[in-house]
Design an enzyme around this catalytic site. Structure first.
Site, PDB file in Angstrom:
ATOM      1  CB  VAL A  26     -13.212  57.741  22.029  1.00 55.92           C
ATOM      2  CG1 VAL A  26     -14.306  56.857  21.439  1.00 55.92           C
ATOM      3  CG2 VAL A  26     -11.831  57.157  21.719  1.00 55.92           C
ATOM      4  NE  ARG A  28     -16.209  66.700  25.792  1.00 48.21           N
ATOM      5  CZ  ARG A  28     -15.793  67.495  26.765  1.00 48.21           C
ATOM      6  NH1 ARG A  28     -14.727  68.248  26.576  1.00 48.21           N
ATOM      7  NH2 ARG A  28     -16.448  67.564  27.907  1.00 48.21           N
ATOM      8  NE  ARG A  75      -4.044  42.642  35.114  1.00 51.54           N
ATOM      9  CZ  ARG A  75      -3.309  43.452  34.374  1.00 51.54           C
ATOM     10  NH1 ARG A  75      -3.357  43.380  33.065  1.00 51.54           N
ATOM     11  NH2 ARG A  75      -2.522  44.359  34.933  1.00 51.54           N
ATOM     12  CB  ILE A 129       2.715  52.075  32.846  1.00 53.33           C
ATOM     13  CG1 ILE A 129       2.749  50.697  33.525  1.00 53.33           C
ATOM     14  CG2 ILE A 129       1.582  52.934  33.357  1.00 53.33           C
ATOM     15  CD1 ILE A 129       3.245  50.766  34.963  1.00 53.33           C
ATOM     16  CG  ASP A 130       3.807  47.044  31.265  1.00 52.78           C
ATOM     17  OD1 ASP A 130       3.984  47.678  32.313  1.00 52.78           O
ATOM     18  OD2 ASP A 130       3.142  45.995  31.209  1.00 52.78           O
ATOM     19  NE  ARG A 165      21.613  53.005  54.610  1.00 52.18           N
ATOM     20  CZ  ARG A 165      20.700  53.398  55.478  1.00 52.18           C
ATOM     21  NH1 ARG A 165      19.668  54.109  55.077  1.00 52.18           N
ATOM     22  NH2 ARG A 165      20.809  53.082  56.752  1.00 52.18           N
ATOM     23  NE  ARG A 248      18.470  50.315  55.220  1.00 55.79           N
ATOM     24  CZ  ARG A 248      19.544  49.816  55.826  1.00 55.79           C
ATOM     25  NH1 ARG A 248      20.300  48.925  55.196  1.00 55.79           N
ATOM     26  NH2 ARG A 248      19.881  50.218  57.046  1.00 55.79           N
TER      27      ARG A 248
HETATM   28  O1  F6P Z   1       0.653  45.918  32.457  1.00 53.33           O
HETATM   29  C1  F6P Z   1       0.758  46.858  33.435  1.00 53.33           C
HETATM   30  C2  F6P Z   1       1.251  46.253  34.712  1.00 53.33           C
HETATM   31  O2  F6P Z   1       1.320  47.299  35.676  1.00 53.33           O
HETATM   32  C3  F6P Z   1       2.592  45.517  34.636  1.00 53.33           C
HETATM   33  O3  F6P Z   1       3.683  46.405  34.635  1.00 53.33           O
HETATM   34  C4  F6P Z   1       2.515  44.644  35.860  1.00 53.33           C
HETATM   35  O4  F6P Z   1       3.296  43.478  35.685  1.00 53.33           O
HETATM   36  C5  F6P Z   1       1.061  44.296  35.938  1.00 53.33           C
HETATM   37  O5  F6P Z   1       0.364  45.287  35.204  1.00 53.33           O
HETATM   38  C6  F6P Z   1       0.484  44.241  37.334  1.00 53.33           C
HETATM   39  O6  F6P Z   1      -0.824  43.804  37.251  1.00 53.33           O
HETATM   40  P1  F6P Z   1      -1.892  43.843  38.432  1.00 53.33           P
HETATM   41  O7  F6P Z   1      -2.361  45.261  38.557  1.00 53.33           O
HETATM   42  O8  F6P Z   1      -2.971  42.943  37.966  1.00 53.33           O
HETATM   43  O9  F6P Z   1      -1.184  43.410  39.663  1.00 53.33           O
END
Ligand code: F6P
Length: 324
Positions: A26, A28, A75, A129-130, A165, A248
């Site tokens: 963004v 550059r 957040r 990452i979700d 296991r 485990r």
């Molecule tokens: O949205 C990314 C994420 O890593 C989710 O997979 C997870 O539920 C959440 O954030 C965890 O949030 P925090 O870092 O606020 O614990």
């Protein structure tokens, strides 16, 4: 002489590997188009507080390969309120920020949409990452997280096999089973538990016992954090049952969010960062960059936030078939 067009860039919500590559692209691309760039620290929280710093080409040197986000993130609860959004727009106007690039996940795109509804020129870039955002095949960071999970489960399998296991492995993903399902395929798991498909602990126990009877040396069960079944409780429960394997568990947790981004994530982030700025140059805003087919499209933010991304059940069934 007319003031230069100024772009603000921020990262918000959970960090994701590759966010730095997107910031770099963004910055550059903006400079290449003779525009100013202002980096906003701590996501929307910093936008409300006016945590701004001018960014030049060298400010984003050597960040391409780094995990996390150099702009820091948060957040922001305040930004969810209309008053927070109003203050943020005031700060933007004071600083002469003409348009905003928001890199983040679901909550971040909701914030971006709210700003666009109030007249701000904003473009979203999916970073999470979700991989739970509607409108893009892949979000920045998902591939790196997937590789982290794969490496971890490969290691767990070594010890699981040696000790004969069962292992429960909890992956992140909030309410989305994407990471767990894909991990099921690439790690060869015996079973995957996801929010989208309710499963009982008895069914898990049956799968573990079945794996033992079929002569497997281990049983790997991937449990998505949002599946509704507590990994700790489930592990305790099935370890106390006579299933052939003892059990485990490992909760992978925030390890999945860190690390140097993969080549895939660096490339995706670079492409999206470039496209986002090009869109603003052309006068396009109120959209998110989305990987569709092989190209980067612009998806209206209103569609992104009003549609739910579901796990592709084809992959869920594939994971099941391949676990025979
Ligand atoms: O949205 C990314 C994420 O890593 C989710 O997979 C997870 O539920 C959440 O954030 C965890 O949030 P925090 O870092 O606020 O614990």
């Amino acid at each position: 002489m007319a003031e230069k067009f100024t772009i603000g860039v921020l990262t918000s919500g959970g960090d994701a590997p590759g966010m730095n590559a997107a910031i770099r692209a963004v910055v550059r691309t903006s400079l290449a188009n003779n525009m100013n760039v202002i980096g906003i620290k701590h996501g929307y929280e910093g936008l409300i507080n006016g945590e701004f710093e001018a960014m030049e080409a060298r400010a984003v040197g050597s960040i391409l390969q780094r995990g996390g986000t150099v702009l820091l993130t948060s957040r922001s609860k305040r930004f969810m309120e209309a008053s927070g959004q109003r203050d943020a727009i005031r700060r933007m106007n004071e600083a002469g920020i003409d348009a905003l690039v928001v890199i983040g996940g679901e909550g971040s795109m909701n914030g971006a949409y709210a700003l666009s509804q109030k007249g701000v020129k904003v473009i979203g870039i999916p970073g999470s990452i979700d991989n739970d955002l509607w409108g893009t095949n892949m979000a920045i960071g998902t591939d790196t997280a997937m590789n982290t999970i794969m490496e971890a489960v490969d290691k767990l399998r070594d010890t699981a096999s040696s000790h004969q296991r069962a292992f429960l492995v909890e992956t992140m993903g909030r309410n989305c089973g994407y990471l767990a399902v894909m991990a099921g395929i690439v790690c060869g798991a015996e079973m995957v538990l996801i929010p989208e498909v309710p499963v009982t602990s008895e069914e898990v126990a049956t799968t573990v016992e079945d794996a033992y009877q079929r002569g497997k040396t281990h049983a790997i069960i991937i449990n998505a954090e949002g599946s509704g079944i507590s990994t700790t409780d489930l592990a305790e429960k099935i370890d106390n049952m006579d299933l052939g394997f003892k059990t485990r568990m490992t909760i992978l947790g925030h390890i999945q969010r860190g690390g140097s981004p993969t080549a895939y994530d660096r490339l995706l982030a670079s492409r999206m960062g470039v496209k986002a700025v090009e869109a603003l140059v052309e006068g396009t805003h109120g959209v998110m960059t989305g990987l569709r087919g092989k190209g980067i499209d612009f998806i209206p933010l209103v569609d992104v936030i009003s549609n739910k991304r579901n796990v592709n059940m084809e992959y869920y069934h594939m994971a099941k078939v391949l676990a025979r």
